[in-house]
Design a protein around this motif. Structure first.
Motif, mmCIF file in Angstrom:
data_model
loop_
_atom_site.group_PDB
_atom_site.id
_atom_site.type_symbol
_atom_site.label_atom_id
_atom_site.label_comp_id
_atom_site.label_asym_id
_atom_site.label_seq_id
_atom_site.Cartn_x
_atom_site.Cartn_y
_atom_site.Cartn_z
ATOM 1 N N ALA A 241 73.608 58.706 71.646
ATOM 2 C CA ALA A 241 74.240 58.476 70.337
ATOM 3 C C ALA A 241 74.256 56.982 69.990
ATOM 4 N N ILE A 242 74.551 56.138 70.976
ATOM 5 C CA ILE A 242 74.589 54.686 70.713
ATOM 6 C C ILE A 242 73.167 54.163 70.468
ATOM 7 N N THR A 243 72.211 54.700 71.225
ATOM 8 C CA THR A 243 70.811 54.290 71.016
ATOM 9 C C THR A 243 70.363 54.667 69.599
ATOM 10 N N ASP A 244 70.692 55.884 69.169
ATOM 11 C CA ASP A 244 70.330 56.327 67.810
ATOM 12 C C ASP A 244 71.012 55.454 66.751
ATOM 13 N N LEU A 245 72.293 55.165 66.960
ATOM 14 C CA LEU A 245 73.037 54.333 66.000
ATOM 15 C C LEU A 245 72.352 52.968 65.849
ATOM 16 N N ASN A 246 72.031 52.355 66.980
ATOM 17 C CA ASN A 246 71.386 51.033 66.931
ATOM 18 C C ASN A 246 70.039 51.111 66.211
ATOM 19 N N GLN B 231 81.737 66.028 71.448
ATOM 20 C CA GLN B 231 82.753 67.004 71.872
ATOM 21 C C GLN B 231 83.465 66.659 73.191
ATOM 22 N N GLY B 232 82.676 66.181 74.169
ATOM 23 C CA GLY B 232 83.228 66.014 75.525
ATOM 24 C C GLY B 232 84.160 64.812 75.698
ATOM 25 N N ILE B 233 84.353 64.030 74.645
ATOM 26 C CA ILE B 233 85.223 62.853 74.782
ATOM 27 C C ILE B 233 86.683 63.294 74.701
ATOM 28 N N ILE B 234 87.486 62.961 75.732
ATOM 29 C CA ILE B 234 88.863 63.451 75.725
ATOM 30 C C ILE B 234 89.885 62.396 75.274
ATOM 31 N N ASP B 235 89.494 61.151 75.331
ATOM 32 C CA ASP B 235 90.438 60.116 74.895
ATOM 33 C C ASP B 235 89.668 58.824 74.605
ATOM 34 N N ILE B 236 90.225 58.046 73.688
ATOM 35 C CA ILE B 236 89.612 56.757 73.365
ATOM 36 C C ILE B 236 90.706 55.710 73.361
ATOM 37 N N LYS B 237 90.494 54.612 74.072
ATOM 38 C CA LYS B 237 91.463 53.520 74.055
ATOM 39 C C LYS B 237 90.721 52.259 73.614
ATOM 40 N N LEU C 292 81.614 44.852 67.827
ATOM 41 C CA LEU C 292 82.357 43.832 67.092
ATOM 42 C C LEU C 292 83.231 44.533 66.061
ATOM 43 N N GLU C 293 84.368 43.943 65.739
ATOM 44 C CA GLU C 293 85.298 44.537 64.765
ATOM 45 C C GLU C 293 84.598 45.043 63.502
ATOM 46 N N ASN C 294 83.658 44.250 63.011
ATOM 47 C CA ASN C 294 82.923 44.601 61.778
ATOM 48 C C ASN C 294 82.145 45.899 61.883
ATOM 49 N N TYR C 295 81.746 46.247 63.098
ATOM 50 C CA TYR C 295 80.911 47.434 63.294
ATOM 51 C C TYR C 295 81.716 48.662 63.699
ATOM 52 N N GLU C 296 83.014 48.496 63.913
ATOM 53 C CA GLU C 296 83.803 49.622 64.442
ATOM 54 C C GLU C 296 83.746 50.854 63.554
ATOM 55 N N SER C 297 83.691 50.625 62.237
ATOM 56 C CA SER C 297 83.669 51.771 61.314
ATOM 57 C C SER C 297 82.355 52.549 61.418
ATOM 58 N N LYS C 298 81.338 51.915 61.959
ATOM 59 C CA LYS C 298 80.070 52.622 62.186
ATOM 60 C C LYS C 298 80.101 53.356 63.531
ATOM 61 N N VAL C 299 80.786 52.753 64.518
ATOM 62 C CA VAL C 299 80.755 53.293 65.887
ATOM 63 C C VAL C 299 81.705 54.484 66.038
ATOM 64 N N MET C 300 82.890 54.376 65.455
ATOM 65 C CA MET C 300 83.914 55.405 65.690
ATOM 66 C C MET C 300 83.463 56.815 65.276
ATOM 67 N N PRO C 301 82.871 57.005 64.075
ATOM 68 C CA PRO C 301 82.442 58.367 63.709
ATOM 69 C C PRO C 301 81.409 58.940 64.688
ATOM 70 N N VAL C 302 80.559 58.068 65.206
ATOM 71 C CA VAL C 302 79.538 58.513 66.169
ATOM 72 C C VAL C 302 80.226 59.052 67.422
ATOM 73 N N PRO D 158 87.378 36.651 69.573
ATOM 74 C CA PRO D 158 88.392 37.654 69.210
ATOM 75 C C PRO D 158 87.832 38.873 68.483
ATOM 76 N N GLU D 159 86.609 38.769 67.969
ATOM 77 C CA GLU D 159 86.019 39.908 67.232
ATOM 78 C C GLU D 159 85.457 40.968 68.167
ATOM 79 N N LEU D 160 85.325 40.635 69.434
ATOM 80 C CA LEU D 160 84.713 41.572 70.380
ATOM 81 C C LEU D 160 85.706 42.682 70.758
ATOM 82 N N VAL D 161 85.227 43.918 70.740
ATOM 83 C CA VAL D 161 86.094 45.064 71.009
ATOM 84 C C VAL D 161 85.479 45.905 72.124
ATOM 85 N N ASP D 162 86.328 46.471 72.970
ATOM 86 C CA ASP D 162 85.855 47.447 73.964
ATOM 87 C C ASP D 162 86.521 48.784 73.632
#
Ligand code: PMV
Length: 351
Positions: free
Chosen positions: A275-280, A318-324, A303-313, A182-186
């Motif tokens: 951006a994800i490579t740099d974050l990791n 700029q080119g992202i138009i929506d996030i679900k 994972l839910e625990n990491y979402e606060s790190k991923v979202m700001p990245v 249940p902790e896994l997020v897409d």
């Protein structure tokens, strides 16, 4: 007219392949060169399909998102073939009205064909009173669009490539159900709502025919499926993340190696990869994985625990138009409420 109990409605969701299917060993039966593993998504993204079999029409009618589909168009015809297969199992020649509504843009690499066909197979088999098991349903769905068979179950799903020529051993199996992790997020990251120019069906055929690198892909992907299943069983997120990114990279490499090249990613997709490579790298371990199907939109698995790190990245791109945001989904289900325009469509067709 009022719609009778002959109407069946099902909701299915897309799946995101972590080890992907790209290339067939048999085009007609849709038999893949390698097995694939996906996670089924939650209902934040879904296709709802209402279906009614009738003896009052001379031809089949198929609507997607309010637009009547041309059943002589090859792509649509191939999808709709699942209805003929279901009719032949039920031994009926009744005509059918199928009305599908997507909650997200169709054909933009968000697997609308997967949720569309899964919801069609689920509602049609129910409507005709067929009590088919997952194996039989997935063999039917596979022949409408390969990746759709994985949307017939929730959780983590493996589509076994099979080795038989008739495809009777190429079907799905659930590795773990929706409640398992249940902790896994897409985080579904939409960078374009445009329809893809080259449909997967044609694209993968070109890759198999021309790519030099493709010769090693099926063997790699088959082995990666075994490793990923183990990683899922151990809830080893870092292993899952590594295998997921490497397989996405590998599929897009053989796409680029197709001649003429197939380029589904755009500059924003590449920014996301960086951006994800740099974050990791900053985190000193894998906290997120990107994966792309045949389109520029990213799925960021975390994972839910990491979402606060991923979202700001992601927010900084700029080119992202929506996030679900979604989680592992439960798979298709029957719904009582038909799609919103079903009554009107039926009323216009049948006096
Ligand atoms: O089943 P199709 O024709 O929609 O192929 C889709 C293949 C990918 O989405 C690119 C990968 C996959 O396994 O879902």
């Amino acid at each position: 007219m009022t719609i009778s109990e002959d109407v069946y409605t099902a909701i299915a969701t897309p799946n995101i392949a972590l080890i992907k299917y790209w290339g067939k060993r048999n085009d007609a039966l849709i038999l893949p060169h390698n097995s694939s593993i996906s996670m089924t998504l939650g209902e934040e993204l879904n296709t709802k399909t209402s279906i009614m079999f009738t003896d009052k029409l001379k031809e089949d009618v198929f609507y997607i998102d309010g637009v009547r589909q041309d059943l002589s168009n090859n792509d649509i015809k191939e999808r709709f073939a699942v209805i003929d297969k279901i009719r032949s199992i039920a031994n009926t020649d009744l005509r059918v009205i199928v009305v599908s509504e997507n909650s997200f843009p169709a054909s933009a690499g968000l697997a609308s064909s997967a949720s569309g066909i899964a919801s069609m197979v689920f509602s049609a088999t129910n409507a005709l009173g067929l009590d088919l098991d997952l194996k039989s349903m997935s063999i039917i769905a596979r022949q409408g669009s390969g990746s759709s068979c994985r949307s017939l179950a929730g959780g983590f799903v493996k589509w076994e490539r099979g080795t038989k020529r008739d495809g009777t051993d190429s079907y799905i199996r659930q590795i773990a159900d929706a409640n398992y992790w249940p902790e896994l997020v897409d985080i579904v990251t939409i960078v374009s709502n445009e329809k893809k120019k080259i449909l997967s069906r044609a694209g993968m055929r070109e890759t198999v025919a021309t790519s030099i690198l493709y010769k090693v892909r099926p063997q790699y992907a088959e082995a990666a499926c075994i490793e990923l299943e183990e990683a899922i069983k151990k809830k080893d997120f870092e292993k899952l993340a590594m295998l997921t990114m490497r397989d996405s990279n590998n599929m897009h490499a053989v796409m680029l190696d197709t001649y003429p090249p197939l380029i589904y990613l755009n500059s924003t997709s590449l920014e996301i990869i960086n951006a994800i490579t740099d974050l990791n790298e900053r985190e000193g371990g894998l906290v997120a994985a990107y994966t792309f199907d045949a389109g520029p939109n990213a799925h960021i698995i975390t994972l839910e625990n990491y979402e606060s790190k991923v979202m700001p990245v992601l927010k900084a791109i700029q080119g992202i138009i929506d996030i679900k945001r979604t989680k592992v989904g439960k798979g298709p289900r029957v719904d009582k409420e038909p799609v919103r325009n079903f009554e009107k469509i039926v009323g216009d067709l049948i006096e």
